[in-house]
Motif scaffolding. Sequence first.
Motif: not given
Length: 429
Positions: A261, A385-386, A389, A393, A396
Motif C-alpha cells: 500500500t 489496483a494495489a 486493496q 477489512d 479502504f
Amino acid sequence: MFNRRQALLGAAGLATACAAPSSENPDVVVVGAGSAGIGAAHALQAAGRSVLVLEAMDRVGGRAFTDTATFGAPFDVGCAWLHKSDDNPYTSYARAQGYTLQPHEYDLERVWFGGRPGEAAAVNTAEEEIAEAIVGATSDTDALSVAGIDNPVEEAAGDYLGALDMAVDLEDLSTFDYANADDLEPNLLCAEGFGSIVRRRSGGLPIRLSTPVRAVRYDGPGAVVETDQGAIRTSAVIVTASTGVLSSGAIRFTPDLPVATRQAIEDLPMGMLAKIPLQVPLGALGLDPFTDLILARPGKQDLYFLCHPFSYDLMVGFVGGDLGWDLTRAGREAAVDFAVQGLVQMFGSNARGLVGRSGLTLWGSNEWTRGAYAAARPGRYEARAALAQPVADRVFFAGEALAGGLIQTCGGAYRSGEAAARAAIAALS
C-alpha cells in the motif's frame, strides 16, 4: 480523438451548512468531503449504515469549488468539465437541479507558435497520432519514448496531451495509465460551475468541517480516528485523501500500512495542472466564446486558454506538468506575468492593458491536496489496483486515483467512493 482534460484550481474555500452527525460512533468514518467522500457517504446511507464525514478544510468539495465573487461570474476553481457526461454520476443530478450545461470538446480552434499563427488542425491530427502510439504500446513505459515527436507541431500536441491533460510531461506519463483511461467524450461545462453542483450534492450529509484527521488506528477491533476535537470509534474507515496527502504522512496509520500500500502511494504521485485566470472583456481580442487556444513555445512552455466560457469576461489559462509546478512555486505574480506575456506575444502589446483581475491556483501548496491529481509513474500502472486493496477489512481507499477508467475526474472520484462504500459494507456484514 483520445483527448481528455480536467480543470483543477486552488483558491479560497466556502463554508457550507451540513447536517449533524448521525452517530457519535458511526459504522463508517469517511475521511474527506470531496467528490469521493460524498459518493461514499450517499452509498452508506442508502444501505442503512451510519456514517460521519470528516473534512479538513472549511468547505465541502475538495478539488471541486466554484468561486462566484472574484471575477463577477462563476469560476470553477476546481473541476470544471463533466467528463463522459452520458455516464457521469453528476449529469442527471445537475439537470434535475436546473443547472445550465453546455457541450464542449477539446479540439483546438486557434494555435500560435510564438507570435506566429499556426494550423490548429495539424496539432489536433498530431495529438491523435501520438495518442494512438501511446495506446499501442506493448509495455508500461514512459509515453515520450513511443510518441515519436520530431517537430514543433508534434511538440505542441504532446504537451496538450500530456502536461495540459494528464498533468505530467510525456516522460513522466505511464503508457498503460493513459491507455487504460476512458475516452471522456461527451463533455459538458456548467454555467453555474461544477463545484456548485458538487457542493449541492453534499446537502444533508453528516459532515464536520475544519476537522482534519491526524491518525487512524486499526490495531484493535474496529478502528479509531483521531482528530483535534477528539477520537471517534468506528467499524471501518474510508480514506479519500489525495495520494499527495497520504505520501506526506499527514495521516498516521497504526499499525503502518502494508508495504504494498505504501509503495502504491509513492507510485501515484500528484501531477500539476494549474489555472491562471485573466479577466479580459469579451470580444476585446476577437475570440469567440468557448474558443480553445494554445500558445506553443519550445522547451515545454506551452500555455492553453479556454476563452470566454458562457460569454464571461474571462480567459482561463492552463499550465501543466513541470511548468505548472515551477509557476506554482514562483507564485501568483510570476504566473500572471507569464500568462499576460503570452497574450502580448499572440495579440500585441495592447493586450496587456485589457487584463483586469487575475489569479493563480495553488493546489500544489494546499496542504490538503498537494497537487492536482494523481498520475502513475511509468512502469507503475498496477499501483492503482494495489492501493484499491482494503487493509485488514477496516481501512479502504477512494478518490480520483482509484477511479478505474475515469481516473483524474470528479465523476470518477464519486464512483470510487461508492465502490469503497460497497466494499466496507460487505466487510461489515
